[in-house]
Design a protein around this motif. Sequence first.
Motif, mmCIF file in Angstrom:
data_model
loop_
_atom_site.group_PDB
_atom_site.id
_atom_site.type_symbol
_atom_site.label_atom_id
_atom_site.label_comp_id
_atom_site.label_asym_id
_atom_site.label_seq_id
_atom_site.Cartn_x
_atom_site.Cartn_y
_atom_site.Cartn_z
ATOM 1 N N MET A 1 0.834 -1.176 0.000
ATOM 2 C CA MET A 1 0.000 0.000 0.000
ATOM 3 C C MET A 1 0.884 1.246 0.000
ATOM 4 O O MET A 1 1.752 1.397 0.841
ATOM 5 C CB MET A 1 -0.897 -0.020 1.234
ATOM 6 N N ARG A 2 0.671 2.118 -0.939
ATOM 7 C CA ARG A 2 1.454 3.348 -1.022
ATOM 8 C C ARG A 2 0.781 4.428 -0.189
ATOM 9 O O ARG A 2 -0.433 4.527 -0.142
ATOM 10 C CB ARG A 2 1.543 3.814 -2.470
ATOM 11 N N THR A 3 1.597 5.233 0.452
ATOM 12 C CA THR A 3 1.034 6.352 1.193
ATOM 13 C C THR A 3 0.860 7.525 0.245
ATOM 14 O O THR A 3 1.605 7.696 -0.698
ATOM 15 C CB THR A 3 1.953 6.779 2.359
ATOM 16 N N SER A 4 -0.144 8.313 0.526
ATOM 17 C CA SER A 4 -0.385 9.471 -0.328
ATOM 18 C C SER A 4 0.633 10.557 -0.026
ATOM 19 O O SER A 4 1.299 10.550 1.009
ATOM 20 C CB SER A 4 -1.801 10.001 -0.088
ATOM 21 N N SER A 5 0.751 11.478 -0.952
ATOM 22 C CA SER A 5 1.685 12.576 -0.729
ATOM 23 C C SER A 5 1.246 13.415 0.468
ATOM 24 O O SER A 5 2.072 13.966 1.179
ATOM 25 C CB SER A 5 1.801 13.435 -1.982
ATOM 26 N N PHE A 6 -0.064 13.492 0.716
ATOM 27 C CA PHE A 6 -0.547 14.228 1.886
ATOM 28 C C PHE A 6 -0.093 13.552 3.165
ATOM 29 O O PHE A 6 0.344 14.213 4.106
ATOM 30 C CB PHE A 6 -2.078 14.341 1.869
ATOM 31 N N ASP A 7 -0.190 12.207 3.210
ATOM 32 C CA ASP A 7 0.263 11.473 4.397
ATOM 33 C C ASP A 7 1.753 11.686 4.637
ATOM 34 O O ASP A 7 2.192 11.857 5.765
ATOM 35 C CB ASP A 7 -0.016 9.980 4.256
ATOM 36 N N THR A 8 2.527 11.679 3.568
ATOM 37 C CA THR A 8 3.964 11.923 3.673
ATOM 38 C C THR A 8 4.227 13.320 4.193
ATOM 39 O O THR A 8 5.048 13.516 5.095
ATOM 40 C CB THR A 8 4.638 11.735 2.299
ATOM 41 N N TRP A 9 3.513 14.293 3.664
ATOM 42 C CA TRP A 9 3.672 15.680 4.105
ATOM 43 C C TRP A 9 3.311 15.819 5.578
ATOM 44 O O TRP A 9 4.019 16.467 6.348
ATOM 45 C CB TRP A 9 2.785 16.592 3.245
ATOM 46 N N LEU A 10 2.216 15.179 5.983
ATOM 47 C CA LEU A 10 1.766 15.264 7.367
ATOM 48 C C LEU A 10 2.785 14.635 8.315
ATOM 49 O O LEU A 10 3.085 15.191 9.378
ATOM 50 C CB LEU A 10 0.413 14.572 7.502
ATOM 51 N N THR A 11 3.346 13.507 7.917
ATOM 52 C CA THR A 11 4.364 12.853 8.735
ATOM 53 C C THR A 11 5.583 13.746 8.898
ATOM 54 O O THR A 11 6.120 13.893 9.998
ATOM 55 C CB THR A 11 4.776 11.504 8.103
ATOM 56 N N ARG A 12 6.025 14.356 7.806
ATOM 57 C CA ARG A 12 7.185 15.261 7.883
ATOM 58 C C ARG A 12 6.884 16.459 8.765
ATOM 59 O O ARG A 12 7.744 16.913 9.519
ATOM 60 C CB ARG A 12 7.594 15.707 6.493
#
Length: 62
Positions: A1-12
Amino acid sequence: MRTSSFDTWLTRLRDRRAAMRIEARLDRDVLTWFRTKKKKGYQTAINAVLKAFVESQEQGKA
């Protein structure tokens, strides 16, 4: 399952709030080693080493 770019941004964003910006002096050879081994994430790698050291010291206090 790939994470969305929003999820990546939120994690950062969360990671940045947890971290503090500092200035530290490191030996040239140590910094060169980290930069060579972990080109993009060398600061994260340095933090991981420091965190592991702190955790090992905390275990010794028990």
